[in-house]
Write a protein that holds these residues in place. Structure first.
Motif, mmCIF file in Angstrom:
data_model
loop_
_atom_site.group_PDB
_atom_site.id
_atom_site.type_symbol
_atom_site.label_atom_id
_atom_site.label_comp_id
_atom_site.label_asym_id
_atom_site.label_seq_id
_atom_site.Cartn_x
_atom_site.Cartn_y
_atom_site.Cartn_z
ATOM 1 N N SER A 95 11.936 3.000 53.272
ATOM 2 C CA SER A 95 12.706 3.398 54.459
ATOM 3 C C SER A 95 12.322 2.562 55.681
ATOM 4 O O SER A 95 13.044 2.521 56.668
ATOM 5 C CB SER A 95 12.519 4.889 54.748
ATOM 6 N N ARG A 96 11.178 1.891 55.613
ATOM 7 C CA ARG A 96 10.755 1.037 56.745
ATOM 8 C C ARG A 96 11.569 -0.256 56.806
ATOM 9 O O ARG A 96 11.544 -0.961 57.800
ATOM 10 C CB ARG A 96 9.276 0.716 56.637
ATOM 11 N N PHE A 97 12.259 -0.588 55.706
ATOM 12 C CA PHE A 97 12.988 -1.860 55.648
ATOM 13 C C PHE A 97 14.479 -1.693 55.359
ATOM 14 O O PHE A 97 15.266 -2.579 55.653
ATOM 15 C CB PHE A 97 12.406 -2.750 54.532
ATOM 16 N N CYS A 98 14.837 -0.575 54.727
ATOM 17 C CA CYS A 98 16.195 -0.439 54.179
ATOM 18 C C CYS A 98 17.157 0.223 55.161
ATOM 19 O O CYS A 98 16.746 0.888 56.104
ATOM 20 C CB CYS A 98 16.153 0.400 52.914
ATOM 21 N N GLN A 99 18.423 0.060 54.843
ATOM 22 C CA GLN A 99 19.480 0.695 55.644
ATOM 23 C C GLN A 99 19.625 2.157 55.249
ATOM 24 O O GLN A 99 19.849 3.027 56.071
ATOM 25 C CB GLN A 99 20.776 -0.045 55.358
ATOM 26 N N GLU A 100 19.525 2.426 53.943
ATOM 27 C CA GLU A 100 19.525 3.820 53.471
ATOM 28 C C GLU A 100 18.720 3.923 52.184
ATOM 29 O O GLU A 100 18.700 2.997 51.367
ATOM 30 C CB GLU A 100 20.934 4.376 53.268
ATOM 31 N N VAL A 101 18.035 5.077 52.036
ATOM 32 C CA VAL A 101 17.212 5.301 50.847
ATOM 33 C C VAL A 101 17.454 6.727 50.360
ATOM 34 O O VAL A 101 17.228 7.689 51.093
ATOM 35 C CB VAL A 101 15.704 5.127 51.160
ATOM 36 N N LEU A 102 17.923 6.817 49.115
ATOM 37 C CA LEU A 102 18.133 8.132 48.508
ATOM 38 C C LEU A 102 17.044 8.376 47.457
ATOM 39 O O LEU A 102 16.931 7.629 46.489
ATOM 40 C CB LEU A 102 19.521 8.190 47.848
ATOM 41 N N LEU A 103 16.228 9.411 47.698
ATOM 42 C CA LEU A 103 15.186 9.786 46.743
ATOM 43 C C LEU A 103 15.756 10.846 45.802
ATOM 44 O O LEU A 103 16.440 11.755 46.257
ATOM 45 C CB LEU A 103 13.977 10.388 47.459
ATOM 46 N N THR A 104 15.474 10.725 44.509
ATOM 47 C CA THR A 104 16.007 11.709 43.560
ATOM 48 C C THR A 104 14.922 12.169 42.584
ATOM 49 O O THR A 104 13.967 11.449 42.316
ATOM 50 C CB THR A 104 17.195 11.137 42.749
ATOM 51 N N ASP A 105 15.139 13.349 42.041
ATOM 52 C CA ASP A 105 14.278 13.881 40.984
ATOM 53 C C ASP A 105 15.042 15.045 40.353
ATOM 54 O O ASP A 105 16.023 15.529 40.929
ATOM 55 C CB ASP A 105 12.930 14.362 41.551
ATOM 56 N N HIS A 106 14.587 15.487 39.191
ATOM 57 C CA HIS A 106 15.295 16.619 38.556
ATOM 58 C C HIS A 106 14.555 17.940 38.740
ATOM 59 O O HIS A 106 15.107 18.988 38.484
ATOM 60 C CB HIS A 106 15.506 16.354 37.061
ATOM 61 N N ASN A 107 13.333 17.874 39.191
ATOM 62 C CA ASN A 107 12.505 19.070 39.218
ATOM 63 C C ASN A 107 12.543 19.724 40.603
ATOM 64 O O ASN A 107 12.241 19.083 41.606
ATOM 65 C CB ASN A 107 11.066 18.665 38.832
ATOM 66 N N GLU A 108 12.910 21.027 40.629
ATOM 67 C CA GLU A 108 13.095 21.728 41.919
ATOM 68 C C GLU A 108 11.807 21.759 42.738
ATOM 69 O O GLU A 108 11.819 21.574 43.950
ATOM 70 C CB GLU A 108 13.563 23.169 41.691
ATOM 71 N N GLU A 109 10.700 22.024 42.055
ATOM 72 C CA GLU A 109 9.408 22.106 42.732
ATOM 73 C C GLU A 109 9.060 20.752 43.371
ATOM 74 O O GLU A 109 8.594 20.668 44.512
ATOM 75 C CB GLU A 109 8.355 22.478 41.670
ATOM 76 N N VAL A 110 9.338 19.685 42.606
ATOM 77 C CA VAL A 110 9.054 18.331 43.079
ATOM 78 C C VAL A 110 9.999 17.984 44.244
ATOM 79 O O VAL A 110 9.576 17.388 45.244
ATOM 80 C CB VAL A 110 9.196 17.323 41.904
#
Ligand code: SAM
Length: 234
Positions: A95-110
């Motif tokens: 995120s320090r360099f990019c225009q947009e960053v989408l973080l993903t995961d399948h685990n609700e707790e995570v």
């Protein structure tokens, strides 16, 4: 009829909800990659039987973050999606360099701890979504929200369960095909078994992709061999 004092087999079954096993004692931890310092909430060690690998930072994330911090030009102005982000250490560095960053995961707790880390960094560039590899609805919803697709797909230490590798490459293929002209998948791979080493390359091939090792990235990390792969459609 059960007589007083007699026990069924079920009587000695102890009922514990899954949350009983969840450790949420996250510690604010400092990580340094080149000149970049990141403070993140994470666990120091895994402590449950559940699929909570994402509560801590894995060697693959250290490998990828070191690589990206040395080659930040790869990220400049890009739109990035990260798969299996865990606590979010790679996406947050991006995120320090990019225009947009989408973080993903399948685990609700995570996803919960990942979102806390996103809040901690209060960057308008960062967002989070649930994405289970191979789940068509999830990927369709994400691409509807990001109609231009992504320039880069990132993955750190996400190849550790044989049954999920085909689904992982299904998702990667959809993302690569959506933005065919310029999208590539950068995978920080940490070798833990020969079967997985072969499976990753074979599955990529069967999904119409080529795997190229980035020269100079093969290294030993916490006694394991790690490498950066660049994966594109053939
Ligand atoms: C070993 S951890 C790596 C986390 C982080 N990338 C790192 O290197 O610190 C693997 C991550 O992939 C996620 N994951 C595992 N299987 C998945 C699946 N089928 N779909 C989406 N995410 C998955 C886990 O929840 C976890 O966060």
């Amino acid at each position: 009829m059960q007589k007083q004092g007699e026990l069924d087999d079920d009587d000695d079954t102890v009922c514990l909800g899954s949350s009983f096993f969840v450790d949420r004692n996250y510690e604010l931890t400092t990580f340094t990659f080149g000149s970049h310092v990141l403070n993140l909430l994470c666990l120091r060690s895994a402590s449950t039987d559940y699929d909570l690998t994402g509560q801590l930072v894995w060697p693959g994330a250290v490998l990828l973050n070191n690589y990206l911090s040395q080659h930040a030009e790869i990220l400049e102005g890009c739109s990035v999606i990260e798969l299996g982000s865990g606590v979010g250490i790679t996406g947050i560095l991006c995120s320090r360099f990019c225009q947009e960053v989408l973080l993903t995961d399948h685990n609700e707790e995570v996803l919960e701890i990942m979102k806390k880390n996103i809040e901690l960094h209060s960057s308008s560039v960062l967002t989070a979504e649930k994405l289970e590899w191979g789940n068509c609805d999830h990927i369709i919803q994400i691409l509807e929200k990001h109609p231009k697709g992504f320039d880069l797909i990132l993955g750190a230490d996400i190849c550790f369960q044989q049954s999920s590798i085909s689904h992982l490459f299904d998702t990667v293929k959809k993302l690569l095909q959506f933005n065919r002209s310029k999208c590539r998948f950068i995978l920080a791979y940490v070798s833990r078994s020969k079967i997985m080493d072969t499976l990753v390359v074979n599955e990529a091939g069967q999904h119409g992709m080529q795997v190229n090792e980035v020269p100079g990235t093969r290294t030993t990390i916490t006694n394991l061999e790690g490498v950066i792969f660049e994966i594109t459609l053939k």
